[in-house]
Design a protein around this motif. Structure first.
Motif, PDB file in Angstrom:
ATOM      1  N   VAL A   1       0.842  -1.197   0.000  1.00 57.53           N
ATOM      2  CA  VAL A   1       0.000   0.000   0.000  1.00 57.53           C
ATOM      3  C   VAL A   1       0.877   1.246   0.000  1.00 57.53           C
ATOM      4  O   VAL A   1       1.708   1.431   0.895  1.00 57.53           O
ATOM      5  CB  VAL A   1      -0.946   0.023   1.212  1.00 57.53           C
ATOM      6  N   ILE A   2       0.685   2.091  -1.007  1.00 58.24           N
ATOM      7  CA  ILE A   2       1.371   3.382  -1.081  1.00 58.24           C
ATOM      8  C   ILE A   2       0.296   4.435  -1.338  1.00 58.24           C
ATOM      9  O   ILE A   2      -0.200   4.553  -2.460  1.00 58.24           O
ATOM     10  CB  ILE A   2       2.429   3.411  -2.201  1.00 58.24           C
ATOM     11  N   PRO A   3      -0.099   5.207  -0.324  1.00 52.60           N
ATOM     12  CA  PRO A   3      -1.207   6.161  -0.503  1.00 52.60           C
ATOM     13  C   PRO A   3      -0.878   7.252  -1.514  1.00 52.60           C
ATOM     14  O   PRO A   3       0.286   7.577  -1.771  1.00 52.60           O
ATOM     15  CB  PRO A   3      -1.377   6.760   0.904  1.00 52.60           C
ATOM     16  N   ASN A   4      -1.929   7.821  -2.082  1.00 56.96           N
ATOM     17  CA  ASN A   4      -1.790   9.009  -2.914  1.00 56.96           C
ATOM     18  C   ASN A   4      -1.469  10.220  -2.052  1.00 56.96           C
ATOM     19  O   ASN A   4      -1.559  10.174  -0.821  1.00 56.96           O
ATOM     20  CB  ASN A   4      -3.085   9.281  -3.677  1.00 56.96           C
ATOM     21  N   GLY A   5      -1.164  11.306  -2.703  1.00 55.82           N
ATOM     22  CA  GLY A   5      -0.947  12.561  -2.002  1.00 55.82           C
ATOM     23  C   GLY A   5      -1.721  13.681  -2.670  1.00 55.82           C
ATOM     24  O   GLY A   5      -2.413  13.479  -3.663  1.00 55.82           O
ATOM     25  N   ILE A   6      -1.606  14.870  -2.120  1.00 58.28           N
ATOM     26  CA  ILE A   6      -2.183  16.062  -2.733  1.00 58.28           C
ATOM     27  C   ILE A   6      -1.082  17.113  -2.834  1.00 58.28           C
ATOM     28  O   ILE A   6      -0.083  17.075  -2.108  1.00 58.28           O
ATOM     29  CB  ILE A   6      -3.371  16.628  -1.915  1.00 58.28           C
ATOM     30  N   ASP A   7      -1.272  18.033  -3.748  1.00 59.24           N
ATOM     31  CA  ASP A   7      -0.315  19.109  -3.957  1.00 59.24           C
ATOM     32  C   ASP A   7      -0.246  19.990  -2.709  1.00 59.24           C
ATOM     33  O   ASP A   7      -1.273  20.450  -2.209  1.00 59.24           O
ATOM     34  CB  ASP A   7      -0.765  19.932  -5.167  1.00 59.24           C
ATOM     35  N   GLU A   8       0.964  20.227  -2.225  1.00 60.80           N
ATOM     36  CA  GLU A   8       1.124  21.029  -1.006  1.00 60.80           C
ATOM     37  C   GLU A   8       0.570  22.436  -1.176  1.00 60.80           C
ATOM     38  O   GLU A   8       0.132  23.061  -0.204  1.00 60.80           O
ATOM     39  CB  GLU A   8       2.606  21.096  -0.618  1.00 60.80           C
ATOM     40  N   ALA A   9       0.555  22.935  -2.412  1.00 64.75           N
ATOM     41  CA  ALA A   9       0.015  24.277  -2.648  1.00 64.75           C
ATOM     42  C   ALA A   9      -1.456  24.369  -2.280  1.00 64.75           C
ATOM     43  O   ALA A   9      -1.963  25.454  -1.956  1.00 64.75           O
ATOM     44  CB  ALA A   9       0.209  24.660  -4.117  1.00 64.75           C
ATOM     45  N   LEU A  10      -2.154  23.232  -2.287  1.00 64.51           N
ATOM     46  CA  LEU A  10      -3.568  23.224  -1.922  1.00 64.51           C
ATOM     47  C   LEU A  10      -3.800  23.591  -0.461  1.00 64.51           C
ATOM     48  O   LEU A  10      -4.887  24.027  -0.090  1.00 64.51           O
ATOM     49  CB  LEU A  10      -4.161  21.837  -2.174  1.00 64.51           C
ATOM     50  N   LEU A  11      -2.770  23.387   0.355  1.00 65.76           N
ATOM     51  CA  LEU A  11      -2.953  23.591   1.794  1.00 65.76           C
ATOM     52  C   LEU A  11      -3.219  25.055   2.149  1.00 65.76           C
ATOM     53  O   LEU A  11      -3.657  25.355   3.255  1.00 65.76           O
ATOM     54  CB  LEU A  11      -1.723  23.081   2.551  1.00 65.76           C
ATOM     55  N   ALA A  12      -2.966  25.947   1.214  1.00 67.43           N
ATOM     56  CA  ALA A  12      -3.284  27.356   1.444  1.00 67.43           C
ATOM     57  C   ALA A  12      -4.784  27.609   1.338  1.00 67.43           C
ATOM     58  O   ALA A  12      -5.264  28.699   1.675  1.00 67.43           O
ATOM     59  CB  ALA A  12      -2.533  28.233   0.444  1.00 67.43           C
ATOM     60  N   GLY A  13      -5.525  26.598   0.884  1.00 61.10           N
ATOM     61  CA  GLY A  13      -6.966  26.742   0.736  1.00 61.10           C
ATOM     62  C   GLY A  13      -7.337  27.326  -0.607  1.00 61.10           C
ATOM     63  O   GLY A  13      -6.477  27.737  -1.395  1.00 61.10           O
ATOM     64  N   ALA A  14      -8.619  27.368  -0.873  1.00 65.98           N
ATOM     65  CA  ALA A  14      -9.109  27.904  -2.145  1.00 65.98           C
ATOM     66  C   ALA A  14      -8.943  29.413  -2.188  1.00 65.98           C
ATOM     67  O   ALA A  14      -8.812  30.079  -1.151  1.00 65.98           O
ATOM     68  CB  ALA A  14     -10.582  27.526  -2.329  1.00 65.98           C
ATOM     69  N   ASP A  15      -8.955  29.958  -3.389  1.00 66.90           N
ATOM     70  CA  ASP A  15      -8.855  31.403  -3.579  1.00 66.90           C
ATOM     71  C   ASP A  15     -10.013  32.107  -2.855  1.00 66.90           C
ATOM     72  O   ASP A  15     -11.183  31.783  -3.059  1.00 66.90           O
ATOM     73  CB  ASP A  15      -8.909  31.725  -5.074  1.00 66.90           C
ATOM     74  N   ARG A  16      -9.671  33.060  -2.025  1.00 66.50           N
ATOM     75  CA  ARG A  16     -10.692  33.683  -1.171  1.00 66.50           C
ATOM     76  C   ARG A  16     -11.696  34.504  -1.970  1.00 66.50           C
ATOM     77  O   ARG A  16     -12.891  34.526  -1.654  1.00 66.50           O
ATOM     78  CB  ARG A  16     -10.008  34.553  -0.115  1.00 66.50           C
ATOM     79  N   GLU A  17     -11.207  35.201  -2.999  1.00 65.90           N
ATOM     80  CA  GLU A  17     -12.113  36.021  -3.800  1.00 65.90           C
ATOM     81  C   GLU A  17     -13.124  35.146  -4.542  1.00 65.90           C
ATOM     82  O   GLU A  17     -14.330  35.438  -4.543  1.00 65.90           O
ATOM     83  CB  GLU A  17     -11.316  36.860  -4.798  1.00 65.90           C
ATOM     84  N   GLN A  18     -12.634  34.071  -5.152  1.00 66.26           N
ATOM     85  CA  GLN A  18     -13.536  33.162  -5.852  1.00 66.26           C
ATOM     86  C   GLN A  18     -14.523  32.512  -4.890  1.00 66.26           C
ATOM     87  O   GLN A  18     -15.716  32.397  -5.186  1.00 66.26           O
ATOM     88  CB  GLN A  18     -12.740  32.077  -6.574  1.00 66.26           C
ATOM     89  N   THR A  19     -14.012  32.093  -3.743  1.00 65.24           N
ATOM     90  CA  THR A  19     -14.866  31.431  -2.753  1.00 65.24           C
ATOM     91  C   THR A  19     -15.973  32.362  -2.282  1.00 65.24           C
ATOM     92  O   THR A  19     -17.154  31.970  -2.195  1.00 65.24           O
ATOM     93  CB  THR A  19     -14.035  30.955  -1.551  1.00 65.24           C
ATOM     94  N   ALA A  20     -15.622  33.609  -1.985  1.00 63.35           N
ATOM     95  CA  ALA A  20     -16.613  34.581  -1.511  1.00 63.35           C
ATOM     96  C   ALA A  20     -17.665  34.857  -2.584  1.00 63.35           C
ATOM     97  O   ALA A  20     -18.866  34.966  -2.285  1.00 63.35           O
ATOM     98  CB  ALA A  20     -15.922  35.875  -1.096  1.00 63.35           C
ATOM     99  N   ALA A  21     -17.224  34.948  -3.837  1.00 60.58           N
ATOM    100  CA  ALA A  21     -18.164  35.230  -4.925  1.00 60.58           C
ATOM    101  C   ALA A  21     -19.140  34.066  -5.122  1.00 60.58           C
ATOM    102  O   ALA A  21     -20.344  34.277  -5.330  1.00 60.58           O
ATOM    103  CB  ALA A  21     -17.398  35.502  -6.213  1.00 60.58           C
ATOM    104  N   LEU A  22     -18.632  32.848  -5.049  1.00 64.20           N
ATOM    105  CA  LEU A  22     -19.496  31.686  -5.222  1.00 64.20           C
ATOM    106  C   LEU A  22     -20.454  31.536  -4.041  1.00 64.20           C
ATOM    107  O   LEU A  22     -21.635  31.214  -4.217  1.00 64.20           O
ATOM    108  CB  LEU A  22     -18.656  30.428  -5.390  1.00 64.20           C
ATOM    109  N   ARG A  23     -19.952  31.792  -2.849  1.00 71.04           N
ATOM    110  CA  ARG A  23     -20.817  31.693  -1.672  1.00 71.04           C
ATOM    111  C   ARG A  23     -21.944  32.709  -1.748  1.00 71.04           C
ATOM    112  O   ARG A  23     -23.100  32.420  -1.404  1.00 71.04           O
ATOM    113  CB  ARG A  23     -19.985  31.880  -0.401  1.00 71.04           C
ATOM    114  N   ALA A  24     -21.625  33.899  -2.213  1.00 69.09           N
ATOM    115  CA  ALA A  24     -22.659  34.920  -2.372  1.00 69.09           C
ATOM    116  C   ALA A  24     -23.673  34.494  -3.433  1.00 69.09           C
ATOM    117  O   ALA A  24     -24.877  34.746  -3.296  1.00 69.09           O
ATOM    118  CB  ALA A  24     -22.014  36.248  -2.756  1.00 69.09           C
ATOM    119  N   ALA A  25     -23.192  33.826  -4.481  1.00 65.08           N
ATOM    120  CA  ALA A  25     -24.092  33.371  -5.542  1.00 65.08           C
ATOM    121  C   ALA A  25     -25.067  32.316  -5.047  1.00 65.08           C
ATOM    122  O   ALA A  25     -26.191  32.211  -5.548  1.00 65.08           O
ATOM    123  CB  ALA A  25     -23.273  32.816  -6.709  1.00 65.08           C
ATOM    124  N   PHE A  26     -24.660  31.535  -4.061  1.00 62.91           N
ATOM    125  CA  PHE A  26     -25.531  30.485  -3.528  1.00 62.91           C
ATOM    126  C   PHE A  26     -26.736  31.072  -2.795  1.00 62.91           C
ATOM    127  O   PHE A  26     -27.794  30.424  -2.697  1.00 62.91           O
ATOM    128  CB  PHE A  26     -24.769  29.582  -2.553  1.00 62.91           C
TER     129      PHE A  26
END
Length: 420
Positions: free
Chosen positions: A187-212
């Motif tokens: 068993v050798i697990p997958n990984g994720i890109d370390e750059a993801l750990l900064a989280g999603a783009d805040r501007e995009q996230t806020a815009a989408l949340r407002a759209a919901f």
């Protein structure tokens, strides 16, 4: 330790033509991580027939688009014309790997790591082993064949494959699936890109949340396949509506025929379906259009880039990665890293702890999922805890950690081979 020279063999890869599922994400990010760590990586995949056959992309990574002459005749995706492509790989790739990579490395006193992915490459691995022995360079080769799913297992001659290569897999779930076939895998697990750990783009996230708006909103992204438990997701939204909770589901599926079954189920459960009239690549326009639809099920057909997907995960009240059969579950980890709340199944998502860092469904019953979503919508504290704990979990699954596991397993494989 991981050799300097690495070859990854996978039908899927970074091109849109070859980006079909989690395998594309795995091999693309694994290649980048190995390249960043100082390795010379050759990623062989069934790439876009209109793109360059050879392309240097990320540091240390060379893309080699194989079988392009066949792909030209089969423009849909990497699996279009699959039998012809498999035959071409079995005939043309082993001599190239041995002559162009293994023989020079052996002459220089170095080793080559070759990782073959999924059933389409099983006979390729067997042929590489055979040809390396014929050329008397097998001692310079570390050969692995990796299972990400159970597809095509019945087409593999397991005794020959296990003699040729070390069999690996991405989770304990897959290890048990291989055990059914009498194969003991590493068993050798997958990984994720370390750059993801900064989280999603805040501007995009806020815009989408407002759209919901104010309605609870869930997201589900993946192929239209029964294994993904799409009907459970639809039934859960219907159950919530019946109980007075006006939840919405944003659907981003593929072009598979099963999509008609999924959207048909929504209509059967009296949920209106509206297709989002978005065909472009501007996330601002995507957010604007989302704000104009009000149907319980919103069907997005357009391709969404990674940044937009991650913002969608972070903005939603929950992302439904609730597969009934999920060998690893990269999407769940990506949701966690993005700052979202992952709803997982109960198979290969070993990182998911129920109501600690994720919501975990043990059945395919829509009522189970609806019950958990209602609890989440009613308890903001639970949501905040799941997001925080999910982000912390994601930090333990970066590719750096996965490469450490790979390094240790290679040491074992090489030691075992030396005694054979």
């Amino acid at each position: 330790m991981i050799p300097r020279h690495v070859a990854l063999l996978s039908f899927e890869g970074p091109d849109r033509y070859a980006s079909i599922g989690g395998l594309a994400t795995r091999v693309t990010q694994l290649a980048r991580a190995l390249g960043a760590a100082g390795h010379d990586v050759e990623l062989f995949f069934v790439g876009d027939p209109q793109a360059a056959a050879i392309e240097e992309t990320d540091p240390g990574v060379t893309l080699r688009r194989w079988s392009q002459w066949i792909s030209t005749q089969h423009p849909r995706n990497a699996y279009d014309g699959e039998p012809a492509k498999i035959h071409d790989w079995e005939v043309s790739l082993p001599p190239w790997i041995v002559d162009e990579l293994l023989v020079p490395a052996n002459a220089a006193g170095e080793r080559v790591l070759v990782i073959c992915e999924e059933w389409q490459t099983a006979n390729v691995a067997i042929a590489i082993d055979r040809l390396a022995r014929e050329r008397c360079v097998r001692g310079a080769l570390t050969l692995m064949w990796n299972a990400n799913n159970t597809y095509g297992f019945e087409k593999i001659h397991w005794p020959t494959l296990t003699r040729a290569a070390a069999v690996t897999c991405v989770s304990k779930y897959m290890k048990f699936e291989l055990g059914v076939w009498g194969v003991n895998a590493l068993v050798i697990p997958n990984g994720i890109d370390e750059a993801l750990l900064a989280g999603a783009d805040r501007e995009q996230t806020a815009a989408l949340r407002a759209a919901f708006g104010t309605k609870p909103t869930c997201v589900k992204v993946g192929r239209f396949d029964p294994d993904k438990n799409w009907l459970q997701a639809i039934d859960a939204i219907a159950e919530l509506h019946a109980a007075g909770t006006p939840a919405r589901l944003i659907v981003r599926g593929g072009k598979e025929p099963y999509g008609d079954v999924v959207l048909g189920r929504a209509r059967e459960r009296h949920l209106a379906v509206e297709r989002l009239a978005y065909e472009g690549s501007d996330w601002h326009e995507f957010a604007r259009l989302l704000g104009t639809v009000d149907a319980p099920v919103v069907h997005v057909r357009a391709f969404l880039d990674e940044a937009t997907l991650y913002a969608l995960y972070a903005a939603a009240d929950a992302t439904l990665a609730n597969s009934g059969k999920e060998p690893f579950g990269l999407v769940g980890l990506e949701v966690m890293a993005s700052g979202g709340i992952a709803v997982c199944g109960a198979t290969g998502e070993e990182y998911a702890e129920p109501f600690v860092n994720a919501i975990v469904c043990d059945t395919s019953d829509g009522r189970e999922l609806a019950t958990y979503l209602k609890a989440l919508f009613d308890d903001p504290t639970l949501g905040a805890e799941l997001r925080a704990n999910g982000a912390e979990t994601a930090r333990r699954y970066t590719w750096d950690n996965a490469l450490t596991a790979l390094d240790r397993k290679i040491a074992y494989v090489d030691a075992r081979s030396a005694l054979a």
